[in-house]
Design a protein around this motif. Structure first.
Motif, PDB file in Angstrom:
ATOM      1  N   THR A  45     -68.127   2.885 -25.854  1.00 40.68           N
ATOM      2  CA  THR A  45     -67.023   3.848 -25.897  1.00 40.68           C
ATOM      3  C   THR A  45     -67.509   5.266 -25.541  1.00 40.68           C
ATOM      4  N   TYR A  46     -66.511   6.130 -25.331  1.00 44.04           N
ATOM      5  CA  TYR A  46     -66.769   7.478 -24.825  1.00 44.04           C
ATOM      6  C   TYR A  46     -65.896   8.436 -25.623  1.00 44.04           C
ATOM      7  N   HIS A  73     -67.223   3.342 -21.088  1.00 40.48           N
ATOM      8  CA  HIS A  73     -65.848   3.810 -21.079  1.00 40.48           C
ATOM      9  C   HIS A  73     -65.895   5.244 -20.556  1.00 40.48           C
ATOM     10  N   LEU A 102     -59.859   5.495 -19.407  1.00 34.51           N
ATOM     11  CA  LEU A 102     -58.864   5.815 -20.446  1.00 34.51           C
ATOM     12  C   LEU A 102     -58.412   7.259 -20.375  1.00 34.51           C
ATOM     13  N   ARG A 103     -57.268   7.500 -20.968  1.00 33.68           N
ATOM     14  CA  ARG A 103     -56.874   8.895 -21.160  1.00 33.68           C
ATOM     15  C   ARG A 103     -57.703   9.506 -22.284  1.00 33.68           C
ATOM     16  N   GLY A 104     -57.800   8.779 -23.424  1.00 40.15           N
ATOM     17  CA  GLY A 104     -58.487   9.317 -24.600  1.00 40.15           C
ATOM     18  C   GLY A 104     -57.544  10.162 -25.434  1.00 40.15           C
ATOM     19  N   ASP A 105     -58.012  10.557 -26.603  1.00 38.73           N
ATOM     20  CA  ASP A 105     -57.237  11.406 -27.519  1.00 38.73           C
ATOM     21  C   ASP A 105     -58.118  12.567 -27.923  1.00 38.73           C
ATOM     22  N   TYR A 118     -52.756  11.610 -17.921  1.00 39.53           N
ATOM     23  CA  TYR A 118     -52.608  10.194 -18.274  1.00 39.53           C
ATOM     24  C   TYR A 118     -53.642   9.357 -17.522  1.00 39.53           C
ATOM     25  N   ALA A 119     -53.887   8.163 -18.065  1.00 38.95           N
ATOM     26  CA  ALA A 119     -54.944   7.319 -17.501  1.00 38.95           C
ATOM     27  C   ALA A 119     -54.666   6.902 -16.055  1.00 38.95           C
ATOM     28  N   TYR A 141     -51.344  -2.199 -24.457  1.00 37.93           N
ATOM     29  CA  TYR A 141     -50.867  -2.108 -25.852  1.00 37.93           C
ATOM     30  C   TYR A 141     -49.739  -3.105 -26.102  1.00 37.93           C
ATOM     31  N   HIS A 145     -47.983   1.690 -27.170  1.00 36.28           N
ATOM     32  CA  HIS A 145     -48.792   2.840 -27.576  1.00 36.28           C
ATOM     33  C   HIS A 145     -47.971   3.711 -28.529  1.00 36.28           C
ATOM     34  N   ALA A 148     -45.692   6.388 -27.053  1.00 39.85           N
ATOM     35  CA  ALA A 148     -44.733   6.058 -25.985  1.00 39.85           C
ATOM     36  C   ALA A 148     -43.312   6.369 -26.448  1.00 39.85           C
ATOM     37  N   ASP A 154     -43.499   2.528 -21.974  1.00 36.98           N
ATOM     38  CA  ASP A 154     -44.922   2.203 -22.074  1.00 36.98           C
ATOM     39  C   ASP A 154     -45.302   1.119 -21.065  1.00 36.98           C
ATOM     40  N   SER A 157     -45.652   2.769 -17.862  1.00 31.75           N
ATOM     41  CA  SER A 157     -46.921   3.514 -17.806  1.00 31.75           C
ATOM     42  C   SER A 157     -48.058   2.556 -17.485  1.00 31.75           C
ATOM     43  N   LYS A 161     -50.660   2.387 -14.130  1.00 30.30           N
ATOM     44  CA  LYS A 161     -52.129   2.319 -14.159  1.00 30.30           C
ATOM     45  C   LYS A 161     -52.616   1.182 -13.268  1.00 30.30           C
ATOM     46  N   TYR A 264     -64.141  -5.920 -30.693  1.00 30.66           N
ATOM     47  CA  TYR A 264     -64.520  -4.594 -31.187  1.00 30.66           C
ATOM     48  C   TYR A 264     -65.552  -4.839 -32.278  1.00 30.66           C
TER      49      TYR A 264
HETATM   50  P1  FAD Z   1     -52.381   6.191 -21.064  1.00 28.05           P
HETATM   51  O1  FAD Z   1     -52.315   4.906 -20.338  1.00 28.05           O
HETATM   52  O2  FAD Z   1     -52.381   7.439 -20.268  1.00 28.05           O
HETATM   53  O3  FAD Z   1     -51.139   6.202 -22.080  1.00 28.05           O
HETATM   54  C1  FAD Z   1     -51.091   7.148 -23.135  1.00 28.05           C
HETATM   55  C2  FAD Z   1     -49.638   7.392 -23.537  1.00 28.05           C
HETATM   56  O4  FAD Z   1     -48.975   8.158 -22.541  1.00 28.05           O
HETATM   57  C3  FAD Z   1     -48.792   6.133 -23.686  1.00 28.05           C
HETATM   58  O5  FAD Z   1     -47.881   6.353 -24.731  1.00 28.05           O
HETATM   59  C4  FAD Z   1     -48.063   6.028 -22.359  1.00 28.05           C
HETATM   60  O6  FAD Z   1     -46.843   5.303 -22.463  1.00 28.05           O
HETATM   61  C5  FAD Z   1     -47.828   7.489 -22.065  1.00 28.05           C
HETATM   62  N1  FAD Z   1     -47.741   7.789 -20.646  1.00 28.05           N
HETATM   63  C6  FAD Z   1     -48.551   7.363 -19.658  1.00 28.05           C
HETATM   64  N2  FAD Z   1     -48.187   7.899 -18.472  1.00 28.05           N
HETATM   65  C7  FAD Z   1     -47.114   8.716 -18.734  1.00 28.05           C
HETATM   66  C8  FAD Z   1     -46.309   9.568 -17.943  1.00 28.05           C
HETATM   67  N3  FAD Z   1     -46.537   9.722 -16.628  1.00 28.05           N
HETATM   68  N4  FAD Z   1     -45.301  10.265 -18.549  1.00 28.05           N
HETATM   69  C9  FAD Z   1     -45.084  10.135 -19.896  1.00 28.05           C
HETATM   70  N5  FAD Z   1     -45.830   9.341 -20.694  1.00 28.05           N
HETATM   71  C10 FAD Z   1     -46.827   8.638 -20.116  1.00 28.05           C
HETATM   72  N6  FAD Z   1     -60.429   6.269 -26.737  1.00 28.05           N
HETATM   73  C11 FAD Z   1     -61.519   7.050 -26.543  1.00 28.05           C
HETATM   74  O7  FAD Z   1     -61.447   8.253 -26.788  1.00 28.05           O
HETATM   75  N7  FAD Z   1     -62.701   6.530 -26.096  1.00 28.05           N
HETATM   76  C12 FAD Z   1     -62.847   5.223 -25.785  1.00 28.05           C
HETATM   77  O8  FAD Z   1     -63.923   4.802 -25.377  1.00 28.05           O
HETATM   78  C13 FAD Z   1     -61.715   4.362 -25.956  1.00 28.05           C
HETATM   79  N8  FAD Z   1     -61.776   3.050 -25.634  1.00 28.05           N
HETATM   80  C14 FAD Z   1     -60.646   2.271 -25.729  1.00 28.05           C
HETATM   81  C15 FAD Z   1     -60.721   0.952 -25.307  1.00 28.05           C
HETATM   82  C16 FAD Z   1     -59.589   0.129 -25.384  1.00 28.05           C
HETATM   83  C17 FAD Z   1     -59.692  -1.300 -24.907  1.00 28.05           C
HETATM   84  C18 FAD Z   1     -58.383   0.638 -25.909  1.00 28.05           C
HETATM   85  C19 FAD Z   1     -57.172  -0.250 -26.055  1.00 28.05           C
HETATM   86  C20 FAD Z   1     -58.315   1.960 -26.336  1.00 28.05           C
HETATM   87  C21 FAD Z   1     -59.435   2.801 -26.235  1.00 28.05           C
HETATM   88  N9  FAD Z   1     -59.390   4.136 -26.607  1.00 28.05           N
HETATM   89  C22 FAD Z   1     -60.505   4.938 -26.445  1.00 28.05           C
HETATM   90  C23 FAD Z   1     -58.170   4.723 -27.169  1.00 28.05           C
HETATM   91  C24 FAD Z   1     -57.305   5.412 -26.092  1.00 28.05           C
HETATM   92  O9  FAD Z   1     -57.990   6.492 -25.531  1.00 28.05           O
HETATM   93  C25 FAD Z   1     -56.024   5.882 -26.788  1.00 28.05           C
HETATM   94  O10 FAD Z   1     -55.239   4.787 -27.161  1.00 28.05           O
HETATM   95  C26 FAD Z   1     -55.225   6.907 -26.000  1.00 28.05           C
HETATM   96  O11 FAD Z   1     -54.223   7.434 -26.877  1.00 28.05           O
HETATM   97  C27 FAD Z   1     -54.500   6.340 -24.793  1.00 28.05           C
HETATM   98  O12 FAD Z   1     -55.329   6.075 -23.773  1.00 28.05           O
HETATM   99  P2  FAD Z   1     -54.785   5.261 -22.496  1.00 28.05           P
HETATM  100  O13 FAD Z   1     -55.868   5.222 -21.512  1.00 28.05           O
HETATM  101  O14 FAD Z   1     -54.188   3.989 -22.914  1.00 28.05           O
HETATM  102  O15 FAD Z   1     -53.629   6.277 -22.026  1.00 28.05           O
END
Ligand code: FAD
Length: 281
Positions: A45-46, A73, A102-105, A118-119, A141, A145, A148, A154, A157, A161, A264
């Protein structure tokens, strides 16, 4: 589940980057144990905003040096295009060809000042700059998510991706197979045919699981929560019950055609290995 059934199954194990020399030694031992199960790859992870950039790369390089396939990641929130380009170039230099994008938080209270929202933008950026040099995994998800606006949003979205160039997906963990099969069916109905590998969270400590679930929106079904709460500090019973629940979950998923499992591991080999052995994989 039709397209999922035709695919070769992929098994993988996820780690977080250790932050002490002792943690790194322990991870090496864990990886050695889990490597005996012959996974396709380990992932590391990252931390969002680049907080673990060096440690993630270090852990991936250590795993690769020990002879294991490993994928970092990479998360884009709070980063500039240049930051991401540099990280990917560094990965490329080391021969890394597989990332989880990923997008990340960002931590709450931190303002997102980066160039990605967004991712799907990260996936498009990787494809635009590096063509098909990386195999790109994205997150999925099945219970949607937590941020969402709606389930439908979602799904769209997720579709964005995939259309931006993702090769495969790994799901958030869940304990209810219906949500996974429904999600896969919905993806197929949208014309998406990539492998969507279920993410599996073994149950070790209830308080930790409850914390993760509160943060990620991954539901612990009421009957499981009630049982785990009822065990209190009796870790042996939590472990035994958790192993039964998660082994059955994996068994049901594979029997119905899931294209693999992504564990995990929390950098521990024990629970994952026991589940694996019980599944007879
Ligand atoms: P996205 O796909 O961008 O989605 C995020 C939210 O934005 C969703 O609610 C989606 O519906 C919404 N969205 C997307 N595009 C749009 C748009 N154009 N307009 C409006 N809304 C939109 N986190 C880390 O920090 N590090 C890690 O290494 C890590 N590894 C993970 C591995 C896995 C397998 C999973 C399932 C999660 C991981 N996470 C990690 C957590 C992840 O970063 C979070 O769940 C984060 O909130 C969302 O990332 P995402 O890439 O899914 O985002």
């Amino acid at each position: 589940m039709e397209s999922q059934k035709k695919l070769v199954r992929t098994f993988s194990f996820e780690f977080f980057p250790p932050n002490t020399p002792e943690g790194a030694d322990k991870l090496a031992q864990t990886a050695k144990q889990l490597a005996q199960l012959n996974p396709k790859f380990f992932s590391v992870t990252y931390g969002a905003g680049g907080s673990t950039r060096e440690r993630t790369l270090r852990a991936v390089l250590d795993l690769r040096a020990a002879g294991h396939a490993a994928a970092p990641h990479i998360s884009c929130v709070g980063s500039s295009r240049n930051d991401i380009r540099e990280i990917l170039k560094e990965y490329q230099t080391h021969g890394i060809r597989h990332v989880v994008a990923l997008r990340g938080d960002l931590p709450s209270g931190t303002a997102a000042s980066g160039e990605f929202h967004y991712a799907n933008e990260l996936v498009a950026f990787i494809r635009g700059e590096f063509s098909d040099q990386f195999h790109i995994e994205v997150a999925a998800y099945p219970e949607y998510h937590p941020q969402a606006r709606s389930a439908q949003d979602d799904l769209l979205s997720f579709k964005r991706k995939v259309e931006a160039g993702a090769d495969s997906a790994i799901t958030q963990y869940f304990y209810n197979t219906d949500c996974y099969f429904h999600f896969v069916d919905e993806c197929e109905a949208m014309g998406l045919s990539l492998p969507i590998v279920p993410g599996i969270m073994p149950i070790g400590r209830f308080s930790q699981l409850a914390r993760f679930s509160d943060a990620s929106g991954a539901e612990i079904p009421r009957w499981i929560r009630r049982k785990l709460e009822g065990y209190g500090d009796d870790t042996a019973s939590i472990r035994a019950f958790g192993l039964d629940v998660v082994t059955k979950l994996c068994d049901d998923l594979l029997a119905a055609g899931a294209p693999g499992l992504h564990f995990y591991t929390m950098n521990q080999a024990g629970l994952t290995t026991t589940i694996w052995q019980r599944l007879g994989l």
